[in-house]
Scaffold this active site. Structure first.
Site: not given
Length: 167
Positions: A96, A138-139, A142
């Site tokens: 990250c 993952h994004e 966020h």
């Protein structure tokens, strides 16, 4: 113009916030946000030698915006939503930009379908597998205030990335 110095780092409370949707009337702002995301990602690539995507909250823009740069092709995802997740999964060491020297072992869905709007407000659906599937998960995490550290397989699922040689 934002730089690597503007990356929001682990421990900053903004990383744990849920982002607001991008509104159609905010489209004139998107190009500036994307330019900043691109510049910061390129700085990360130069400094740490990784980076395929970045989410807006990582530069302090608390909007549901993801910028990808894969194989020389940029892609802007506004208000992305994971709509189909495969039952099949795989494990990997995730990294990250908000904690570039830490790797976290996580489990991700093998395949996902994502629905989003592009920078022209056109709707899209995209089905991806493996590495791109992991990247999108993952994004999107966020945007919901979830970090890969929160998805670690267990307490032994952390390791330091070797420091890259200066370039």
């Amino acid at each position: 113009m934002k730089t690597i110095a503007d990356i929001v780092l682990l421990g900053d409370p903004r990383l744990y916030e849920q982002c607001a949707p991008v509104l159609e009337q905010e489209l004139p702002l998107v190009a500036g946000w994307v330019a900043d995301l691109h510049t910061v990602m390129e700085d990360i690539r130069t400094t740490y030698h990784f980076g395929r995507g970045i989410a807006a909250p990582q530069i302090g823009v608390m909007k549901r915006l993801v910028y990808l740069h894969l194989d020389g092709q940029p892609r802007v995802l506004l208000n992305p939503e994971l709509i189909e997740l495969s039952e099949a999964s795989f494990e990997l060491w995730d990294d990250c930009m908000s904690f570039p020297n830490l790797l976290v072992r996580v489990q991700r869905h093998q395949q996902v379908t994502i629905r989003y709007r592009d920078e022209h407000w056109q709707p899209h659906s995209w089905t991806v597998r493996d590495g791109i599937s992991e990247l999108l998960q993952h994004e999107c995490d966020h945007l919901d205030g979830i970090l890969c550290t929160m998805r670690a397989i267990d307490t032994q699922s952390f390791r330091w990335r070797p420091t890259p040689a200066p370039t």
